[in-house]
Design an enzyme around this catalytic site. Structure first.
Site, PDB file in Angstrom:
ATOM      1  CD  GLU A   1      -3.067   0.648   2.318  1.00 33.68           C
ATOM      2  OE1 GLU A   1      -3.394   1.615   3.019  1.00 33.68           O
ATOM      3  OE2 GLU A   1      -3.485  -0.521   2.496  1.00 33.68           O
TER       4      GLU A   1
ATOM      5  CG  ASP B   1      -2.056   4.461   2.305  1.00 33.90           C
ATOM      6  OD1 ASP B   1      -2.375   3.806   1.310  1.00 33.90           O
ATOM      7  OD2 ASP B   1      -2.048   3.999   3.455  1.00 33.90           O
TER       8      ASP B   1
ATOM      9  CD  GLU C   1      -4.557   7.049   5.130  1.00 35.23           C
ATOM     10  OE1 GLU C   1      -5.423   6.165   5.254  1.00 35.23           O
ATOM     11  OE2 GLU C   1      -3.593   7.172   5.892  1.00 35.23           O
TER      12      GLU C   1
END
Length: 332
Positions: free
Chosen positions: A107, A109, A111
């Protein structure tokens, strides 16, 4: 596409980003690059076909996902975040293969963490490889602009040796693969995702402030989609298409350019508020890939002497893993 093709793409991507040429990369219409993930009519494609808005209300959040899996590339979108009271709201633009590798997923990210009225949005970046969720690699930042006022570009460069996060073309984080990481560096094909959802349990002050649906719907907008990478065929286990031209093979830079590095260091000096590498509560010894910068360590210690200075905590403060008018940009 052969491994050699993807190898050449890695270097061409570095050339593209280092030169600023990424601004001229082709914009992908939404329907050509992405499809609906969840949220029913909370996802609306605009009439131009090049932008979309996602909303969160009492019923559901919403999201979309890329048609293809990618093994390395440059991925970007312009995003405008919801305004006003946004505590508990999480907007995410990220790569993941959790649907294929439930126990050892990768992953990468971006955010965006909402806040109470009068407080700014915060941005968090995070990286997991091979299911290494026990080691959160979060960094958090404030911004030099209000991300709800207008669109800003958020980009991820992912190669076999490094990951770089960009805001409006300015690198804000460089994460290099090290031998000591083993399989913890993302190395399996991933899809691109964008979502808006209720993160009340952790997103704002560790869950102190929750989503207030009196202010719903919370609407975030995405446009200017760039998917410049090696698409991966999960059946054939090969990269079937890479965006490579002869001109992209000419320059082979080594990573962040000197001028970009100055901007990145300025950004981190002014706007970084958290880095896992300096968190002495979570990690008595920093994870092996961390390169400790004494100036960063001292700045963060001043910002939070308990977390970053090894001091005594009087009130609990937990760090949760995710999901699951300002100065000019040149002055950052």
């Amino acid at each position: 596409m052969s491994y050699e093709g993807c190898f050449l793409l890695v270097f061409s991507l570095l050339a593209v980003v280092a030169s600023g040429f990424y601004r001229n990369l082709p914009i992908v219409p939404f329907d050509e690059g992405y499809s609906h993930l969840f949220g029913h009519d909370n996802l609306v494609v605009h009439t131009d076909g090049k932008s979309v808005h996602l909303s969160l209300d009492e019923r559901t959040g919403s999201g979309f996902v890329s048609h293809d899996l990618y093994l390395h590339g440059f991925f970007s979108a312009s995003i405008k975040l919801p305004a006003d009271y946004t505590a508990g709201v999480v907007v995410a633009f990220y790569m993941s293969n959790g649907d294929m590798f439930e126990k050892n997923h990768d992953e990468i990210d971006f955010e965006f963490l909402g806040n109470i009225r009068g407080k700014d949005w915060r941005i968090q970046t995070n990286i997991y490889g091979n299911g290494s969720t026990s080691i959160g690699r979060e960094e958090r930042y404030n911004l030099w602009f209000d991300p709800s006022d207008d669109f800003h570009q958020y980009s991820i460069l992912w190669t076999d040796s490094q990951i770089i996060f960009y805001i409006d073309g300015i690198p804000i984080r460089e994460f290099k693969r090290t031998a000591s990481m083993g399989g913890d560096f993302p190395a399996k094909p991933m899809s691109l995702y964008a979502t808006i959802w209720d993160g009340s349990n952790w997103a704002t002050n560790g869950g102190k402030y929750r989503v207030n649906y009196k202010y719903a719907p919370y609407v975030t907008e995405f446009s200017d989609f760039v998917l410049h990478g090696c698409s991966f065929d999960p059946i054939e286990q090969t990269s079937s298409k890479c965006d490579i031209t002869e001109s992209s093979k000419v320059s082979i830079p080594t990573g962040v350019s000197p001028s970009q590095r100055i901007k990145m260091e300025n950004f981190r000096r002014k706007h970084m508020t958290y880095s896992y590498c300096y968190d002495q509560i979570r990690y008595k010894v920093p994870p092996s890939e961390c390169v400790i910068n004494p100036l960063e360590a001292e700045r963060l210690k001043v910002h939070d002497p308990v977390t970053f200075g090894g001091g005594r905590r009087h009130h609990g403060k937990r760090h949760h893993r995710s999901r699951s008018s300002g100065t000019k940009a040149n002055d950052v």
